[in-house]
Write a protein that holds these residues in place. Structure first.
Motif, PDB file in Angstrom:
ATOM      1  N   LYS A  18       0.825  -1.224   0.000  1.00 58.81           N
ATOM      2  CA  LYS A  18       0.000   0.000   0.000  1.00 58.81           C
ATOM      3  C   LYS A  18       0.853   1.265   0.000  1.00 58.81           C
ATOM      4  O   LYS A  18       0.394   2.335  -0.375  1.00 58.81           O
ATOM      5  N   ASP A  19       2.135   1.144   0.396  1.00 61.41           N
ATOM      6  CA  ASP A  19       3.028   2.297   0.435  1.00 61.41           C
ATOM      7  C   ASP A  19       3.705   2.583  -0.908  1.00 61.41           C
ATOM      8  O   ASP A  19       4.385   3.595  -1.053  1.00 61.41           O
ATOM      9  N   LEU A  20       3.531   1.689  -1.883  1.00 61.95           N
ATOM     10  CA  LEU A  20       4.163   1.866  -3.183  1.00 61.95           C
ATOM     11  C   LEU A  20       3.290   2.727  -4.085  1.00 61.95           C
ATOM     12  O   LEU A  20       2.064   2.684  -4.002  1.00 61.95           O
ATOM     13  N   PRO A  21       3.918   3.498  -4.962  1.00 61.61           N
ATOM     14  CA  PRO A  21       3.127   4.315  -5.901  1.00 61.61           C
ATOM     15  C   PRO A  21       2.258   3.417  -6.783  1.00 61.61           C
ATOM     16  O   PRO A  21       2.671   2.323  -7.176  1.00 61.61           O
ATOM     17  N   GLU A  22       1.065   3.896  -7.098  1.00 59.07           N
ATOM     18  CA  GLU A  22       0.138   3.103  -7.898  1.00 59.07           C
ATOM     19  C   GLU A  22       0.664   2.822  -9.299  1.00 59.07           C
ATOM     20  O   GLU A  22       0.338   1.804  -9.898  1.00 59.07           O
ATOM     21  N   ASP A  23       1.488   3.731  -9.842  1.00 58.79           N
ATOM     22  CA  ASP A  23       1.985   3.545 -11.206  1.00 58.79           C
ATOM     23  C   ASP A  23       3.294   2.748 -11.254  1.00 58.79           C
ATOM     24  O   ASP A  23       3.899   2.613 -12.315  1.00 58.79           O
ATOM     25  N   LEU A  24       3.709   2.211 -10.146  1.00 62.68           N
ATOM     26  CA  LEU A  24       4.931   1.408 -10.096  1.00 62.68           C
ATOM     27  C   LEU A  24       4.708   0.084 -10.816  1.00 62.68           C
ATOM     28  O   LEU A  24       3.732  -0.624 -10.555  1.00 62.68           O
ATOM     29  N   GLU A  25       5.587  -0.231 -11.753  1.00 65.13           N
ATOM     30  CA  GLU A  25       5.486  -1.503 -12.459  1.00 65.13           C
ATOM     31  C   GLU A  25       6.328  -2.551 -11.736  1.00 65.13           C
ATOM     32  O   GLU A  25       7.516  -2.351 -11.507  1.00 65.13           O
ATOM     33  N   VAL A  26       5.707  -3.636 -11.373  1.00 65.45           N
ATOM     34  CA  VAL A  26       6.403  -4.748 -10.729  1.00 65.45           C
ATOM     35  C   VAL A  26       6.544  -5.847 -11.772  1.00 65.45           C
ATOM     36  O   VAL A  26       5.560  -6.273 -12.368  1.00 65.45           O
ATOM     37  N   LEU A  27       7.759  -6.255 -12.003  1.00 63.52           N
ATOM     38  CA  LEU A  27       8.039  -7.296 -12.985  1.00 63.52           C
ATOM     39  C   LEU A  27       8.283  -8.598 -12.243  1.00 63.52           C
ATOM     40  O   LEU A  27       9.185  -8.697 -11.418  1.00 63.52           O
ATOM     41  N   ARG A  28       7.471  -9.601 -12.517  1.00 64.93           N
ATOM     42  CA  ARG A  28       7.630 -10.920 -11.898  1.00 64.93           C
ATOM     43  C   ARG A  28       7.969 -11.923 -12.994  1.00 64.93           C
ATOM     44  O   ARG A  28       7.317 -11.947 -14.033  1.00 64.93           O
ATOM     45  N   VAL A  29       8.977 -12.715 -12.755  1.00 65.80           N
ATOM     46  CA  VAL A  29       9.413 -13.728 -13.717  1.00 65.80           C
ATOM     47  C   VAL A  29       9.331 -15.074 -13.021  1.00 65.80           C
ATOM     48  O   VAL A  29       9.929 -15.273 -11.968  1.00 65.80           O
TER      49      VAL A  29
END
Length: 195
Positions: A18-29
């Motif tokens: 919840k503390d991360l910016p909403e537009d942050l892209e998280v890349l999962r591999v």
């Protein structure tokens, strides 16, 4: 009472998301774990080798199933010795490929990698060297000075990997003052970069 989690269960704590910016892209591999690799490899070995032993082994003297179990454990131990710095090395190539796709379309200001698994530092080190992106390496445990790990069987080149990763990163974080001091003593030229 049974504990809520066993040591081997993966627990995912998402409370900080919840503390991360909403537009942050998280890349999962996705990764292929050593266990998955072992099961697939051993199944092939079993189908092409062990199954042909049936009828030729005196089951009163030697249990074929016991032999298979012992063979699997020996196979797993040998394979574990080959996967350095850890079993997640199977994941590094696909992760680098995905990260490079991301870097071709997006700007990345900072890399933060956290270990274990130490293979995550290999991915970050690759990004730092190829793309020149500043890199912070987080060591939640010491690597080659970890009393829990079986270091006797660890190849000498792991020392080179650890040294070069620590010399390549811009900053390194360590979980305790004792571990921090141990690494500062080993790398006096990086004193100000280790925290």
């Amino acid at each position: 009472p049974k504990p809520a989690y066993s040591f081997r269960e993966k627990v995912r704590d998402e409370c900080l998301l919840k503390d991360l910016p909403e537009d942050l892209e998280v890349l999962r591999v996705s990764e292929m774990s050593l266990d998955t690799f072992m099961k697939k490899s051993f199944k092939t070995l079993e189908e092409n080798s062990f199954d042909h032993l049936e009828g030729f082994v005196d089951e009163n003297r030697v249990s074929l199933n016991s032999f298979k179990e012992e063979a699997f454990l020996s196979f797993k131990k040998a394979a574990s010795a080959c996967f350095q710095p850890d079993s997640n090395i199977l994941w590094v190539s696909s992760a680098i490929e995905e990260v490079e796709k991301l870097l071709e379309r997006s700007r990345v200001d900072l890399i933060i990698s956290s270990a274990p698994p130490y293979s995550s530092h290999l991915i970050a080190g690759h990004m730092k060297k190829k793309w020149g992106i500043p890199w912070i390496a987080d060591f939640r445990d010491s690597w080659l000075r970890n009393p829990i790990l079986d270091l006797e069987g660890m190849p000498a080149f792991c020392q080179d990997i650890e040294r070069n990763l620590l010399l390549t990163c811009d900053k390194a974080l360590f979980v305790t003052p004792k571990i921090l001091q141990m690494y500062r003593d080993q790398f006096p030229e990086k004193q100000d970069d280790f925290h």
